[in-house]
Design a protein around this motif. Structure first.
Motif, PDB file in Angstrom:
ATOM      1  N   GLU A 122       0.701  -1.141  -0.125  1.00  0.00           N
ATOM      2  CA  GLU A 122      -0.065   0.051  -0.070  1.00  0.00           C
ATOM      3  C   GLU A 122       1.047   1.194   0.114  1.00  0.00           C
ATOM      4  O   GLU A 122       1.829   1.272   0.690  1.00  0.00           O
TER       5      GLU A 122
ATOM      6  N   LEU B 225      -1.759   2.515  -6.216  1.00  0.00           N
ATOM      7  CA  LEU B 225      -1.609   3.701  -6.630  1.00  0.00           C
ATOM      8  C   LEU B 225      -2.639   4.349  -7.451  1.00  0.00           C
ATOM      9  O   LEU B 225      -3.757   5.016  -7.225  1.00  0.00           O
ATOM     10  N   VAL B 226      -2.869   3.489  -8.527  1.00  0.00           N
ATOM     11  CA  VAL B 226      -3.835   3.876  -9.830  1.00  0.00           C
ATOM     12  C   VAL B 226      -5.066   3.348  -9.517  1.00  0.00           C
ATOM     13  O   VAL B 226      -6.127   3.979  -9.867  1.00  0.00           O
ATOM     14  N   THR B 227      -5.251   2.426  -8.811  1.00  0.00           N
ATOM     15  CA  THR B 227      -6.711   2.128  -8.579  1.00  0.00           C
ATOM     16  C   THR B 227      -7.264   2.582  -7.003  1.00  0.00           C
ATOM     17  O   THR B 227      -8.475   2.309  -6.887  1.00  0.00           O
ATOM     18  N   LYS B 228      -6.570   3.258  -6.473  1.00  0.00           N
ATOM     19  CA  LYS B 228      -7.063   3.505  -5.049  1.00  0.00           C
ATOM     20  C   LYS B 228      -6.793   4.685  -4.232  1.00  0.00           C
ATOM     21  O   LYS B 228      -7.413   5.425  -3.600  1.00  0.00           O
ATOM     22  N   LYS B 229      -5.746   5.507  -5.231  1.00  0.00           N
ATOM     23  CA  LYS B 229      -5.002   6.757  -4.514  1.00  0.00           C
ATOM     24  C   LYS B 229      -4.399   7.673  -5.454  1.00  0.00           C
ATOM     25  O   LYS B 229      -3.800   8.656  -5.057  1.00  0.00           O
ATOM     26  N   MET B 230      -4.845   7.822  -6.521  1.00  0.00           N
ATOM     27  CA  MET B 230      -4.441   8.863  -7.508  1.00  0.00           C
ATOM     28  C   MET B 230      -5.594   9.788  -7.945  1.00  0.00           C
ATOM     29  O   MET B 230      -6.610   9.251  -8.299  1.00  0.00           O
ATOM     30  N   TYR B 231      -5.503  11.051  -7.872  1.00  0.00           N
ATOM     31  CA  TYR B 231      -6.286  11.840  -8.633  1.00  0.00           C
ATOM     32  C   TYR B 231      -6.304  11.784 -10.080  1.00  0.00           C
ATOM     33  O   TYR B 231      -5.663  11.409 -10.627  1.00  0.00           O
ATOM     34  N   VAL B 232      -7.552  12.262 -10.511  1.00  0.00           N
ATOM     35  CA  VAL B 232      -7.873  11.916 -11.952  1.00  0.00           C
ATOM     36  C   VAL B 232      -6.761  12.913 -12.653  1.00  0.00           C
ATOM     37  O   VAL B 232      -6.643  12.649 -13.988  1.00  0.00           O
TER      38      VAL B 232
ATOM     39  N   GLU C 267      -5.731   7.214   3.053  1.00  0.00           N
ATOM     40  CA  GLU C 267      -6.145   5.824   3.007  1.00  0.00           C
ATOM     41  C   GLU C 267      -6.822   5.486   1.712  1.00  0.00           C
ATOM     42  O   GLU C 267      -7.110   6.559   0.779  1.00  0.00           O
ATOM     43  N   GLU C 268      -7.168   4.505   1.298  1.00  0.00           N
ATOM     44  CA  GLU C 268      -7.987   3.905  -0.040  1.00  0.00           C
ATOM     45  C   GLU C 268      -8.808   5.048  -0.383  1.00  0.00           C
ATOM     46  O   GLU C 268     -10.033   5.126   0.498  1.00  0.00           O
TER      47      GLU C 268
ATOM     48  N   GLU D  20      -9.421   7.922  -0.491  1.00  0.00           N
ATOM     49  CA  GLU D  20      -9.470   9.290   0.232  1.00  0.00           C
ATOM     50  C   GLU D  20      -8.804  10.145  -0.407  1.00  0.00           C
ATOM     51  O   GLU D  20      -7.622  10.432  -0.748  1.00  0.00           O
ATOM     52  N   LEU D  21      -9.654  11.173  -1.491  1.00  0.00           N
ATOM     53  CA  LEU D  21      -8.948  11.793  -2.363  1.00  0.00           C
ATOM     54  C   LEU D  21      -9.854  13.185  -2.230  1.00  0.00           C
ATOM     55  O   LEU D  21     -10.741  13.544  -3.275  1.00  0.00           O
TER      56      LEU D  21
ATOM     57  N   HIS E 192     -14.991   6.000  -8.742  1.00  0.00           N
ATOM     58  CA  HIS E 192     -15.282   5.057  -7.777  1.00  0.00           C
ATOM     59  C   HIS E 192     -16.098   5.611  -6.438  1.00  0.00           C
ATOM     60  O   HIS E 192     -15.713   6.381  -6.178  1.00  0.00           O
TER      61      HIS E 192
END
Lengths: 626, 626
Positions: free
Chosen positions: A249, A287-294, A309-310, A312-313, A515
């Protein structure tokens, strides 16, 4: 000036694909304009600020040429090194008769040389009475971080000028570090990763195994508490909570984590340690599936400048430091070289055109440290920051951009990124010239001309951007249909003479949703046109507050060019609604009413995210209510 | 034990309404159960932790009775003082024959007395080699904050026991502080406000003007840089960026700001400085219309534990420290006493039943420092915190709750808060007994019995909760219709004998929406039943993840009682939908699809926000997609 082979780092023979020199490509389109801005505005103005802020004086004070005491952050030496790296790249693109920049570089290097101790140590913070504190706080004092930037700058400078003035400084310091740290020496690991990348590159440059071993040592010391000796933050902040190998993670300080991923990928490239690569893949996926901005931004929290956290953006309080975007760009480049997989180049593109370029103003003289996706108008780019890591980091990235565009393997030549350009490459020992005629990223039509003398059969790998569904490709007038392999369209032929590939990637405007666990984006969409994320900025919208805009997701878009500064910008116009807030006067919460929406139909204008905050202050948002 | 007049602070004659003693009301309903938990579980277990953690030992070490060095945070003395204050209140409610608690209190006071220096100084951190650092860093070292809690505890202890053992310690220290600080002495202001409230109360207790002057001095020094000498945070963090008078926006560290508002209100109560009150009103309005959570929580950011910008109210990363809720409760109480306006009592109610009670577990032995409105299940109450400000702060608030319920003016008696209780009050020199028969806050029916001997004509002011639209009121069997004045229903009559007021505030379940600038709450609703905010917690909902729940805002609610621990909880059941996430596997962003929602109809269960995280771990959210 002697020009050595100038690789954009990563002169490794173990990767799947290998880059070409930075100076093998001349760019003249969208990124070419940024390069011009770098040369004319950014590099000179940054030098002046390094002088005015006392950052250069720190070296003069350290060498005894000047009275005074250290000014700035503990890691401010690294600002000079990053600038030197950027300025060295810039030498490749300026008129050879223009000696001014070379003089500034030479003078700066002289100050650094004079400030170095006999034993090789150099860091202008740890001088005089602070000398006794050397290596006493690796967690927060950034000595190894600064050393890393010195080494990277020195390698770039040597490769470009053929001179070893700065390189000798770096070698002396690197040797001191190698003599100081190790399992059977002083134990330690940098609180802020960076030196790992530098040491691997120094190994590549010198072929001296000890630098690679030292990089590995520093990576493998993590999880033992050596990188987090200062406990203001918990070990996770320093990515020292567990051994790196086995992490699943993305956590902790975003730039530290991403720099470490870069260093670890470099180490993998030289060692082939598959357990390391499997960790890197897991982290990338997380990163790319849970923690990256568009926008390709990374790092959700102000608190600890860290990953959240996952899912959390947050948009308004997105941290998304410019340096994190740069780190992500560099890391994906390394992953691309390892794998030859276009998904990594796609992410380079996403990050570059959105979350990275937003870090610098169109005029090339103002910077964002933090890149929110939603703002009320208070967040503005600054000329400099007390913690000035980002501005020269952007400079070294944008001056070396051309080196990221092409790569080669035993099978052929890869086109990773599209930009109007002319490249002088080679394959099979023969010169290959590739030009790209395009208005990318505004337009998806790219005319690629390839010419080589004599028989030269190889594959050309053209990246299919991930935002493209179907596309047309015409080779020498003949329409062909091709599947992709790892995201690249392969064309295999004898390229003798001159050949033309016409690519037509239809630029569509897409509504993206996120998501549902990103709960603040529920019922909202982001607009993406080709690789560019758009936003609603108040400067273009006079009909109510853009925070109250609702987009009609069945509407059409009109497109219109205009300019910000001298930069051509394509804006989008579409239909929507603005909500009237008169019911809300003086209230923060109220009972839900049956849908009397108080909305008014409007036309709204969207501009690319990278271009926001270049005009008058006002609200902005990326995620629009639908 | 001698029982002096035990006012819940604020024995001022200048306020519009004046409270009754804490021991004049016996509570036996919802809050009565919490009081019982305080006496049986919280107070004893907190004492044990103060002992086990070394916090009490710090006093023994300071007095030389024990070897060792200081343990804990620099302000940990204040945990002991807050506990002493809570324990003193607790003495009012325990069996007089039970000497155990009194012994603990006496022993603790003895340790404090022994640790005090001859000159009156007391702070166990600044002892031995740290002695020379006294008063050197008011910004972060909390000496004046600890002094404030000592004074508050000492006053409570003196008023309850009639003893001056602790009071003498406090006076000596207060005198030292008064001799040390001032315009013509050492300049300074506390980095963390608290002492202002304490000094005003000490002035009330002693009638010695110098304590009031010192409180004013500390307030008025703000904005001059004395409170923010340590620059890790900017002056706004310490509320030292501008003079307090004239502030218009709640900014900086939330607890510091709210404690300062408390102190400033106390100063206003004694000085009548209207400019100060006008500042307080502006700040209050800014808070409730721009910066307060629907739960009454305050403070949006982890970064600096601070207020955010206007409408910046993230749910998952809400900071909403329990101490901020307590501070808000206390401040609204003061504003109520100043004005006699029910809007402040309403906010006390909102904060108490939601954002404050969420800070303690049903078992009374676990605490939240941070109170998010959305969580994935990782956020759990702890037995204690290294920074343990909140747990004993809750204890002193809940043990003194009865003192907040009633007040009096020259016109009559105010009922600020409803709870099953029996109050022995007085008006016009005559005893007045008021009982409340009610299941409040679960039910809005309250039978108020008032009895007094002999002629006694006065007004009874009954608060109309702001969540009530229309209501019924029956006085001595006669249905009457009454408008409210400043939110209170006034009943004016001769209360000789026994009289009954039947209040029926219909408990409705409301869907609340928030101002559209709270962009993450767009298209979402919060459910409020009477004064209680509800949330969806996974423990009650087996049909998919509560983060994917969509509530049917036209649905009906079923209500059902159950128990958590021994606490009766009313849960709500309603219709809704759960979204299937299979399309989202491995994706963070994707193209918007035409509404194929993949939703399934479900029954969802909601529980009061204060009761969450008392059962198994799992996701929770307050703001539900509609």
């Amino acid at each position: 000036m002697t020009r050595a082979k100038i690789i954009n780092f990563l002169d490794s023979s173990k990767n799947k694909i290998t880059p070409f020199s930075i100076d093998s490509v001349e760019i003249s389109g969208f990124m070419g304009e940024y390069l011009k801005t770098m040369l004319e505005d950014t590099i000179p103005s940054q030098y002046k600020i390094l002088e005015d802020s006392g950052t250069l004086d720190n070296f003069r004070i350290a060498s005894g040429k000047k009275e005074g005491s250290f000014r700035g952050m503990v890691f401010s030496d690294s600002d000079v090194y990053k600038w030197l790296e950027a300025a060295s790249y810039a030498l490749l693109f300026i008129d050879n008769d223009d000696k001014q920049l070379k003089e500034k570089i030479d003078n700066t290097i002289q100050e650094i040389r004079d400030a170095q101790d006999k034993d090789g140590y150099i860091n202008t913070y740890f001088t005089f009475e602070k000398k006794k504190e050397r290596w006493s706080d690796l967690a927060t004092k950034h000595e190894l971080y600064c050393a890393g930037h010195l080494i990277q700058a020195a390698i770039a400078h040597k490769r470009i000028t053929g001179e070893d003035t700065l390189f000798n400084v770096a070698i002396k310091f690197a040797d001191l570090i190698a003599n100081t740290f190790g399992l059977d020496k002083k134990r330690g690991a940098p609180g802020h990763p960076e030196i790992e990348m530098a040491l691997v590159e120094l190994y590549r440059e010198t072929n001296n195994q000890k630098y690679l071993d030292l990089a590995k040592y520093f990576l493998e010391e993590r999880g033992n508490g050596y990188a987090s000796t200062y406990k203001f933050f918990n070990p996770e902040y320093y990515i020292d909570h567990k051994p790196f190998k086995g992490l699943e993670e993305m956590t902790g300080h975003a730039v530290r984590m991403l720099y470490l991923c870069n260093g670890a990928t470099d180490i993998y490239l030289e060692t082939g340690d598959e357990e390391l690569f499997s960790t890197l893949e897991k982290l990338w996926n997380n990163l790319v599936t849970k923690k990256m901005y568009v926008t390709g931004g990374a790092g959700s929290r102000y608190d600890g400048e860290s990953f959240g956290e996952e899912y959390e953006l947050p948009n308004r309080r997105a941290y998304t430091e410019t340096c994190a975007a740069i780190a992500l760009f560099m890391w994906n480049y390394r992953m691309l070289l390892v794998t030859g997989d276009a998904k990594y180049a796609d992410l380079m593109e996403l990050v570059l055109y959105n979350g990275l370029l937003s870090g610098i103003s169109i005029d090339g003289r103002h910077y964002f440290y933090v890149n929110p996706l939603e703002d009320r108008g208070r967040h503005r780019r600054q000329q400099w920051y007390e913690c000035a890591c980002c501005p020269p980091n952007i400079a070294r990235t944008l001056t070396s951009f051309s080196g990221y565009m092409y790569a080669t393997s035993k099978d052929g030549i890869y086109i990773n990124l599209y930009e109007k350009s002319e490249a002088n490459l080679e394959f099979g020992g023969k010169k290959v010239v590739i030009t790209q005629e395009t208005d990318y990223p505004w337009d998806g039509k790219i005319r690629v001309n390839i010419s080589t003398k004599g028989d030269n059969t190889f594959k050309v790998f053209l990246r299919k951007p991930s935002w493209v569904d179907s596309y047309e490709i015409v080779v020498d007038g003949e329409k062909i249909s091709k599947n992709t392999e790892k995201g690249f369209i392969e064309i295999h032929k004898n390229w003798m003479g001159t050949h033309e590939i016409e690519l037509d990637f239809p630029i569509t405007i897409n509504y993206l949703e996120s998501h549902p666990f990103v709960r603040e984006n529920l019922e909202k969409v982001a607009i993406k046109r080709g690789p560019l994320v758009y936003c609603a900025e108040q400067a273009d919208n006079k009909d109510g507050d853009v925070w109250n805009y609702i987009i009609d997701v069945n509407g059409d878009f009109e497109q219109e060019n205009f300019e910000i500064g001298s930069k051509k910008i394509l804006k989008l116009k579409t239909k929507g609604y603005v909500k009237d807030l008169k019911d809300w006067k003086g209230k923060l919460y109220k009972q839900l009413k049956n849908r009397e929406m108080n909305t008014k139909e409007i036309n709204m204008t969207l501009v690319p995210y990278f271009s926001w905050a270049n005009r008058e202050e006002g609200p902005m948002n990326v995620w629009l209510r639908k």
